[in-house]
Scaffold this motif. Structure first.
Motif, PDB file in Angstrom:
ATOM      1  N   ALA A   1      35.250  42.244  29.090  1.00  0.00           N
ATOM      2  CA  ALA A   1      34.867  42.340  30.501  1.00  0.00           C
ATOM      3  C   ALA A   1      34.055  41.124  30.933  1.00  0.00           C
ATOM      4  N   SER A   2      33.186  40.662  30.068  1.00  0.00           N
ATOM      5  CA  SER A   2      32.376  39.490  30.384  1.00  0.00           C
ATOM      6  C   SER A   2      33.251  38.246  30.547  1.00  0.00           C
ATOM      7  N   ALA A   3      34.207  38.075  29.661  1.00  0.00           N
ATOM      8  CA  ALA A   3      35.108  36.915  29.736  1.00  0.00           C
ATOM      9  C   ALA A   3      35.921  36.939  31.029  1.00  0.00           C
ATOM     10  N   ILE A   4      36.424  38.098  31.392  1.00  0.00           N
ATOM     11  CA  ILE A   4      37.228  38.207  32.612  1.00  0.00           C
ATOM     12  C   ILE A   4      36.343  38.022  33.843  1.00  0.00           C
ATOM     13  N   GLY A   5      35.211  38.704  33.874  1.00  0.00           N
ATOM     14  CA  GLY A   5      34.316  38.616  35.032  1.00  0.00           C
ATOM     15  C   GLY A   5      33.785  37.216  35.264  1.00  0.00           C
ATOM     16  N   SER A   6      33.341  36.562  34.203  1.00  0.00           N
ATOM     17  CA  SER A   6      32.793  35.209  34.363  1.00  0.00           C
ATOM     18  C   SER A   6      33.884  34.206  34.716  1.00  0.00           C
ATOM     19  N   SER A   7      35.081  34.402  34.176  1.00  0.00           N
ATOM     20  CA  SER A   7      36.205  33.519  34.522  1.00  0.00           C
ATOM     21  C   SER A   7      36.565  33.681  35.993  1.00  0.00           C
ATOM     22  N   TYR A   8      36.613  34.912  36.452  1.00  0.00           N
ATOM     23  CA  TYR A   8      36.925  35.181  37.856  1.00  0.00           C
ATOM     24  C   TYR A   8      35.876  34.546  38.767  1.00  0.00           C
ATOM     25  N   ASP A   9      34.608  34.676  38.401  1.00  0.00           N
ATOM     26  CA  ASP A   9      33.524  34.106  39.204  1.00  0.00           C
ATOM     27  C   ASP A   9      33.604  32.589  39.291  1.00  0.00           C
ATOM     28  N   GLN A  10      34.162  31.935  38.279  1.00  0.00           N
ATOM     29  CA  GLN A  10      34.302  30.479  38.254  1.00  0.00           C
ATOM     30  C   GLN A  10      35.421  29.968  39.148  1.00  0.00           C
ATOM     31  N   MET A  11      36.344  30.833  39.505  1.00  0.00           N
ATOM     32  CA  MET A  11      37.521  30.415  40.254  1.00  0.00           C
ATOM     33  C   MET A  11      37.189  30.122  41.719  1.00  0.00           C
ATOM     34  N   PRO A  12      37.881  29.117  42.298  1.00  0.00           N
ATOM     35  CA  PRO A  12      37.758  28.883  43.744  1.00  0.00           C
ATOM     36  C   PRO A  12      38.346  30.077  44.511  1.00  0.00           C
TER      37      PRO A  12
ATOM     38  N   ASP B   1      40.708  30.450  46.771  1.00  0.00           N
ATOM     39  CA  ASP B   1      42.166  30.596  46.845  1.00  0.00           C
ATOM     40  C   ASP B   1      42.735  31.111  45.523  1.00  0.00           C
ATOM     41  N   HIS B   2      42.131  30.717  44.408  1.00  0.00           N
ATOM     42  CA  HIS B   2      42.531  31.236  43.097  1.00  0.00           C
ATOM     43  C   HIS B   2      42.197  32.728  43.004  1.00  0.00           C
ATOM     44  N   LYS B   3      41.013  33.091  43.466  1.00  0.00           N
ATOM     45  CA  LYS B   3      40.570  34.491  43.392  1.00  0.00           C
ATOM     46  C   LYS B   3      41.519  35.410  44.150  1.00  0.00           C
ATOM     47  N   ARG B   4      41.999  34.947  45.292  1.00  0.00           N
ATOM     48  CA  ARG B   4      42.915  35.763  46.092  1.00  0.00           C
ATOM     49  C   ARG B   4      44.210  36.018  45.323  1.00  0.00           C
ATOM     50  N   VAL B   5      44.740  34.993  44.676  1.00  0.00           N
ATOM     51  CA  VAL B   5      45.957  35.151  43.873  1.00  0.00           C
ATOM     52  C   VAL B   5      45.701  36.143  42.734  1.00  0.00           C
ATOM     53  N   ILE B   6      44.587  35.989  42.036  1.00  0.00           N
ATOM     54  CA  ILE B   6      44.243  36.856  40.903  1.00  0.00           C
ATOM     55  C   ILE B   6      44.095  38.302  41.366  1.00  0.00           C
ATOM     56  N   GLN B   7      43.386  38.479  42.474  1.00  0.00           N
ATOM     57  CA  GLN B   7      43.175  39.826  43.021  1.00  0.00           C
ATOM     58  C   GLN B   7      44.515  40.491  43.334  1.00  0.00           C
ATOM     59  N   LEU B   8      45.385  39.773  44.024  1.00  0.00           N
ATOM     60  CA  LEU B   8      46.679  40.344  44.393  1.00  0.00           C
ATOM     61  C   LEU B   8      47.566  40.589  43.177  1.00  0.00           C
ATOM     62  N   LYS B   9      47.536  39.686  42.207  1.00  0.00           N
ATOM     63  CA  LYS B   9      48.394  39.811  41.020  1.00  0.00           C
ATOM     64  C   LYS B   9      47.972  40.977  40.134  1.00  0.00           C
ATOM     65  N   TYR B  10      46.684  41.073  39.860  1.00  0.00           N
ATOM     66  CA  TYR B  10      46.239  42.003  38.833  1.00  0.00           C
ATOM     67  C   TYR B  10      45.609  43.296  39.342  1.00  0.00           C
ATOM     68  N   TRP B  11      44.975  43.264  40.493  1.00  0.00           N
ATOM     69  CA  TRP B  11      44.181  44.438  40.880  1.00  0.00           C
ATOM     70  C   TRP B  11      44.569  45.041  42.217  1.00  0.00           C
ATOM     71  N   ASP B  12      45.613  44.554  42.837  1.00  0.00           N
ATOM     72  CA  ASP B  12      46.081  45.110  44.105  1.00  0.00           C
ATOM     73  C   ASP B  12      47.097  46.205  43.806  1.00  0.00           C
ATOM     74  N   ASN B  13      46.973  47.314  44.459  1.00  0.00           N
ATOM     75  CA  ASN B  13      47.860  48.459  44.187  1.00  0.00           C
ATOM     76  C   ASN B  13      49.284  48.258  44.693  1.00  0.00           C
ATOM     77  N   ARG B  14      49.509  47.212  45.486  1.00  0.00           N
ATOM     78  CA  ARG B  14      50.855  47.008  46.031  1.00  0.00           C
ATOM     79  C   ARG B  14      51.827  46.435  45.020  1.00  0.00           C
ATOM     80  N   LYS B  15      51.343  45.881  43.923  1.00  0.00           N
ATOM     81  CA  LYS B  15      52.188  45.311  42.862  1.00  0.00           C
ATOM     82  C   LYS B  15      53.203  44.319  43.429  1.00  0.00           C
TER      83      LYS B  15
END
Length: 140
Positions: A79-90, A92-106
């Motif tokens: 969890a720490s590795a994922i959370g800290s990596s996500y926090d490091q992202m710009p 526009d990267h975060k939006r892609v990650i959010q939609l790819k992995y954690w958005d219910n629309r798949k």
């Protein structure tokens, strides 16, 4: 972001992605385990086996249970590795990650790219950079 000189094996890449998909559940699982350890009425090991009973030294019991839980430590590390990596992202990267992995629309990568107003290859590149950064933090 961070470039890794070695290419990850396909199985490792998929494993890292599975951990990323499970990240919200992992965070909740960590919270639940802490609650179980903190408020357990009897002494239990990681497998839930009751070890004796009676009044003891609850602070020491809780500290020992928290420190000796290898599965909890593994979940926290992931969890720490994922959370800290996500926090490091710009952003526009975060939006892609959010939609790819954690958005219910798949959404597909094409759908994600469209929603983020970028080319599919750019969205795929951001995804890959994120997975590689998490893998690097986990020692792969």
């Amino acid at each position: 972001m961070t470039e890794t000189k070695d290419k990850l094996k396909t199985a490792v890449f998929k494993y890292i992605e599975s951990e990323i998909y499970d990240y919200p559940d992992t965070v909740q699982n960590i919270k639940d385990r802490y609650q179980n350890i903190m408020y357990a009425s009897s002494k239990q090991d990681d497998a839930g086996v009751v070890k004796g009973g009676g009044v003891g030294r609850p602070t020491e019991r809780i500290a020992t249970a928290l420190m000796s839980s290898t599965s909890l430590a593994r979940l926290e590390r992931i969890a720490s590795a994922i959370g800290s990596s996500y926090d490091q992202m710009p952003e526009d990267h975060k939006r892609v990650i959010q939609l790819k992995y954690w958005d219910n629309r798949k959404l597909t990568m094409e759908g994600i790219a469209s929603e983020c107003f970028m080319h599919r290859n750019t969205a795929s590149k951001y995804r890959k950079e994120f997975v590689y950064l998490v893998a690097s933090k986990l020692g792969y």
